[in-house]
Design an enzyme around this catalytic site. Structure first.
Site, PDB file in Angstrom:
ATOM      1  N   CYS A 126     -48.501 -95.237 -11.314  1.00  0.00           N
ATOM      2  CA  CYS A 126     -49.212 -95.016 -12.571  1.00  0.00           C
ATOM      3  C   CYS A 126     -48.539 -95.655 -13.777  1.00  0.00           C
ATOM      4  CB  CYS A 126     -49.394 -93.518 -12.806  1.00  0.00           C
ATOM      5  SG  CYS A 126     -50.331 -92.705 -11.501  1.00  0.00           S
TER       6      CYS A 126
ATOM      7  N   GLY B  71     -55.472 -90.950  -2.979  1.00  0.00           N
ATOM      8  CA  GLY B  71     -55.025 -90.969  -1.601  1.00  0.00           C
ATOM      9  C   GLY B  71     -54.352 -92.281  -1.268  1.00  0.00           C
TER      10      GLY B  71
ATOM     11  N   CYS C  29     -56.448 -84.892 -15.141  1.00  0.00           N
ATOM     12  CA  CYS C  29     -57.241 -86.047 -15.572  1.00  0.00           C
ATOM     13  C   CYS C  29     -58.130 -86.514 -14.424  1.00  0.00           C
ATOM     14  CB  CYS C  29     -56.349 -87.175 -16.071  1.00  0.00           C
ATOM     15  SG  CYS C  29     -55.512 -88.084 -14.757  1.00  0.00           S
TER      16      CYS C  29
END
Length: 393
Positions: A82, A118, A214
């Site tokens: 991320c 995933g 989120c």
């Protein structure tokens, strides 16, 4: 010697729910065009490009940028979970600062699927397994979905150590919705109250409701970085520059310690923030506006303390005093953050950059933080990497 690195242009497309956006390559190309136009730089002048994404095939960056032009320039594909978008910014800034480049383009994009994140590589060890084993060791229920275990566990740790009420996370989520209401590029713009958040579907009793997480999002954002000399030579905007930046990875405490906050990146963020403040010569008290990684409301709360915005254990009071929003000590996530703006993984760091550049330019419209001169960005990925960046005007 190092060179001053300017953020000459930024661009971002509206973030959307999965299944409603254009494909990743079209979104990425459009964000790149917007950043180039904002900078006033032709693609032919770009010396190197960094394409940031998590869920995509190799050379997806080329696929996106070939829509913009085929000039033969080096295109480097970046994946750091991320924190991918900010890692691309880190690499471009580092190359320009060192004198290897004069101008670079960084673009991030993600075309995501609905539902929980995933892995597509289930025939080999998963990087997240190390962190989930730590969650097992520290007593996090195994039936909770993986991302919720890590970030909900961090929030649970804060509740246990400092008596933080669940309502504190709900207030963060409500604040995000109020900020996003003024952001036309945010995926969720409906204003909600803390009571609405508390009344939503329970994902982990006593720890989290659905609205505290989120959503998966599709979108793209981009930035043009250059040296100050290049900007001046070509008449570009030099107002916003990177004063300091740090990229950190996990220490032993993340996998061998006794604090679930460290599993979610607390110590990485604390370390990166310390490096940034030392390099910039100014501290958290000088910051006006912050975009931080609120993938869960729980992560926003612990990050207040990791970045030194408030004392450790002081986050609940910080929230209750309104020091995380307009009229308070800082404005945190004026964009609406990941919770309301959305979180297309590869684009998130560049969307944060876009918001902060607009804030420092004074062009953020209804979201404008008055008098903003110093901005702080925090972007974290489990597995792990954390990038903290300070921008100044």
């Amino acid at each position: 010697m190092t060179r001053k690195v300017v953020v000459a242009g930024v661009g971002m497309v509206p973030f959307k729910k999965p299944g409603t956006s254009e494909t990743y390559d079209l979104m990425g190309a459009e964000a790149a065009r917007l950043a180039l136009a904002d900078a006033g730089v032709a693609y032919q002048a770009i010396q190197q490009a960094y394409a940031c994404f998590v869920y995509g095939d190799s050379t997806a960056g080329q696929r996106a940028l070939y829509h913009v032009g085929m000039t033969g320039l080096p295109i480097i594909n970046v994946n750091n979970n991320c924190s991918t978008g900010s890692t691309g910014l880190f690499l471009a800034r580092q190359a320009i600062e060192a004198g290897a480049l004069d101008v670079a383009l960084v673009v991030g994009f993600e075309q995501m699927n609905p539902g929980a994140l995933g892995s597509y590589f289930n025939d080999r060890p998963l990087p997240s397994d190390l962190f989930l084993k730590q969650c097992d060791r520290l007593g996090v229920p195994a039936e909770i979905p993986p991302a919720l275990r890590i970030f909900g566990g961090a929030g649970m740790e804060h509740m246990k150590r400092f008596g933080t009420p669940l309502e504190s996370f709900a207030k963060i989520r409500a604040k995000a919705s109020r900020h996003a209401a003024n952001n036309p590029l945010a995926v969720f713009r409906k204003v909600m109250t803390a009571e609405d958040v508390m009344a939503d579907q329970v994902m982990w009793p006593g720890v989290m409701t659905r609205l505290m997480a989120c959503p998966p999002t599709c979108g793209a954002a981009a930035a043009v970085l250059c040296s100050e000399d290049f900007a001046k030579k070509h008449g570009l905007d030099t107002r916003v520059w990177i004063a300091a930046q740090a990229l950190t990875t996990d220490g032993l405490e993340s996998l061998e310690g006794d604090d679930l906050r460290d599993v979610a990146g607390f110590s990485m963020a604390e370390n990166a923030a310390r490096q940034v403040y030392e390099a910039a010569g100014i501290g958290a008290e000088d910051v006006n506006v912050v975009e931080l990684h609120d993938c869960f409301a729980h992560n926003e709360l612990i990050t207040y303390e990791a970045l030194g915005l408030c004392p450790e254990g002081g986050a609940a009071k910080f929230i209750d005093d309104g020091d995380n929003t307009y009229g308070g000590r800082y404005v945190v996530n004026p964009s609406g953050g990941l919770l309301s703006k959305g979180h297309p993984l590869g684009a998130t760091g560049l969307a944060q950059c876009t918001e902060l550049v607009q804030q420092l330019r004074g062009t953020a419209g209804e979201r404008q933080v008055q008098g903003a001169r110093v901005a702080l960005q925090h972007n974290v990925g489990i597995g792990g990497a954390c990038v903290v960046t300070m921008y100044r005007n």
